[in-house]
Design an enzyme around this catalytic site. Structure first.
Site, PDB file in Angstrom:
ATOM      1  CD  GLU A  68      -4.364   6.783   2.619  1.00  0.00           C
ATOM      2  OE1 GLU A  68      -4.582   5.915   1.756  1.00  0.00           O
ATOM      3  OE2 GLU A  68      -3.362   6.784   3.336  1.00  0.00           O
ATOM      4  CG  HIS A  77       0.377   6.549  -0.232  1.00  0.00           C
ATOM      5  ND1 HIS A  77      -0.599   7.486  -0.487  1.00  0.00           N
ATOM      6  CD2 HIS A  77      -0.145   5.716   0.699  1.00  0.00           C
ATOM      7  CE1 HIS A  77      -1.667   7.231   0.249  1.00  0.00           C
ATOM      8  NE2 HIS A  77      -1.421   6.154   0.976  1.00  0.00           N
ATOM      9  CG  HIS A  99      -1.623   1.316   1.428  1.00  0.00           C
ATOM     10  ND1 HIS A  99      -2.766   1.667   0.766  1.00  0.00           N
ATOM     11  CD2 HIS A  99      -1.298   2.373   2.216  1.00  0.00           C
ATOM     12  CE1 HIS A  99      -3.140   2.885   1.134  1.00  0.00           C
ATOM     13  NE2 HIS A  99      -2.270   3.324   2.018  1.00  0.00           N
ATOM     14  CB  SER A 114      -2.822  -0.036  -2.642  1.00  0.00           C
ATOM     15  OG  SER A 114      -3.682   0.500  -1.638  1.00  0.00           O
TER      16      SER A 114
END
Length: 285
Positions: A180, A140, A135, A199
């Site tokens: 996010e 990111h 993730h 993700s």
């Protein structure tokens, strides 16, 4: 630069209730992963690379190309750091899944992105509550090569360091709705830039479908929007352009927080379960 082994051990105690433990580096800074863990990374990479095609923004794709993440093994953080530092002055920091808010904001303020140094088990391929290395790195880090995104994230950290516990809970909603779970309109169409979407195979398809609500991004509205971490998001905020984040980092975000606090939260679009506590934060969610 990474979190020291002693500090990581201390944070691991904080996160021990999550069920996952951070993997500690050896004296050379190298983390040894098992064949099963590397195979899990490979399966996740192959699945998501196919899933995000035509759905993510160009800035993410440019960052992914720069990072050149290996498909067959979990990358070492030093490999990622070299690219991030050259692009925007960022680097990673080894952390467990959950970290105190103070640590979270301090890391971001110093352009160090928290990365949980474990990977999910094969039994939790589709979803886990704890943010793992897939993730953090795949979701990111490519966006942290983009100057607008990188500057906004660092500004967010600086504001969070000085905020009160109640202000931090509001700030957490802004992070959730942008870093996010953010979407952006582009000349090629609506695209994903939020790591929580990128993700997740289910969230990738869901976010661009007709099922959830899409609203033009308004920071005060984002600050007022409740969320849950364990469901597909019912609402996404859409940027006109990623430079909006850079512009926002130059504005009075804390003034917006106080406006949001005065106005109060919107009614949730789900059955309420929990909001982020004031004492801890997800390394990313």
């Amino acid at each position: 630069m990474t979190t020291s082994t002693s500090r990581l051990s201390e944070l691991s105690e904080f996160a021990s209730k999550t069920g996952y433990r951070a993997r500690l580096p050896d004296e050379r800074g190298h983390i040894a992963y098992s064949d099963t863990e590397h195979a899990t990374w490979q399966a996740l990479m192959q699945r998501q690379l196919g899933m995000i095609e035509g759905r993510v923004c160009q800035q993410y794709l440019d960052g992914l190309e720069r990072l050149a993440l290996p498909e067959s093994r979990i990358p070492q953080l030093g490999e990622v750091d070299r690219v991030l530092q050259a692009a925007t002055g960022w680097q990673t920091a080894q952390v467990p899944a959950l970290i105190p808010f103070d640590t979270f904001f301090d890391l971001l303020a110093n352009r160090r992105f928290p990365v949980a140094t474990f990977i999910r088990t094969p039994e939790e391929m589709d979803y886990l509550k704890e943010p793992d290395i897939f993730h953090e790195i795949f979701g990111h880090c490519p966006m942290l090569t983009d100057p607008s995104f990188a500057e906004f994230t660092a500004t967010y950290g600086r504001l969070g360091k000085a905020a009160t516990p109640k202000e931090r809970v509001y700030l957490a909603r802004l992070y959730w709705m942008t870093v996010e779970f953010g979407l952006v309109d582009t000349p090629a169409g609506r695209r994903i830039y939020g790591g929580g979407i990128i993700s997740s195979p289910k969230e990738t398809l869901h976010s661009l479908s007709d099922v959830p609500v899409h609203r033009p991004f308004d920071p005060v509205d984002a600050l007022r929007t409740p969320y849950r971490i364990d469901i597909l998001q019912p609402l996404y905020y859409v940027l006109d352009d990623l430079t909006t984040l850079h512009d926002l980092s130059r504005q009075d975000i804390m003034g917006m927080v106080h406006r949001a606090m005065a106005l109060g939260l919107f009614e949730p679009r789900f059955e309420p379960r929990f909001e982020p506590a004031s004492s801890s934060a997800r390394a990313s969610a």
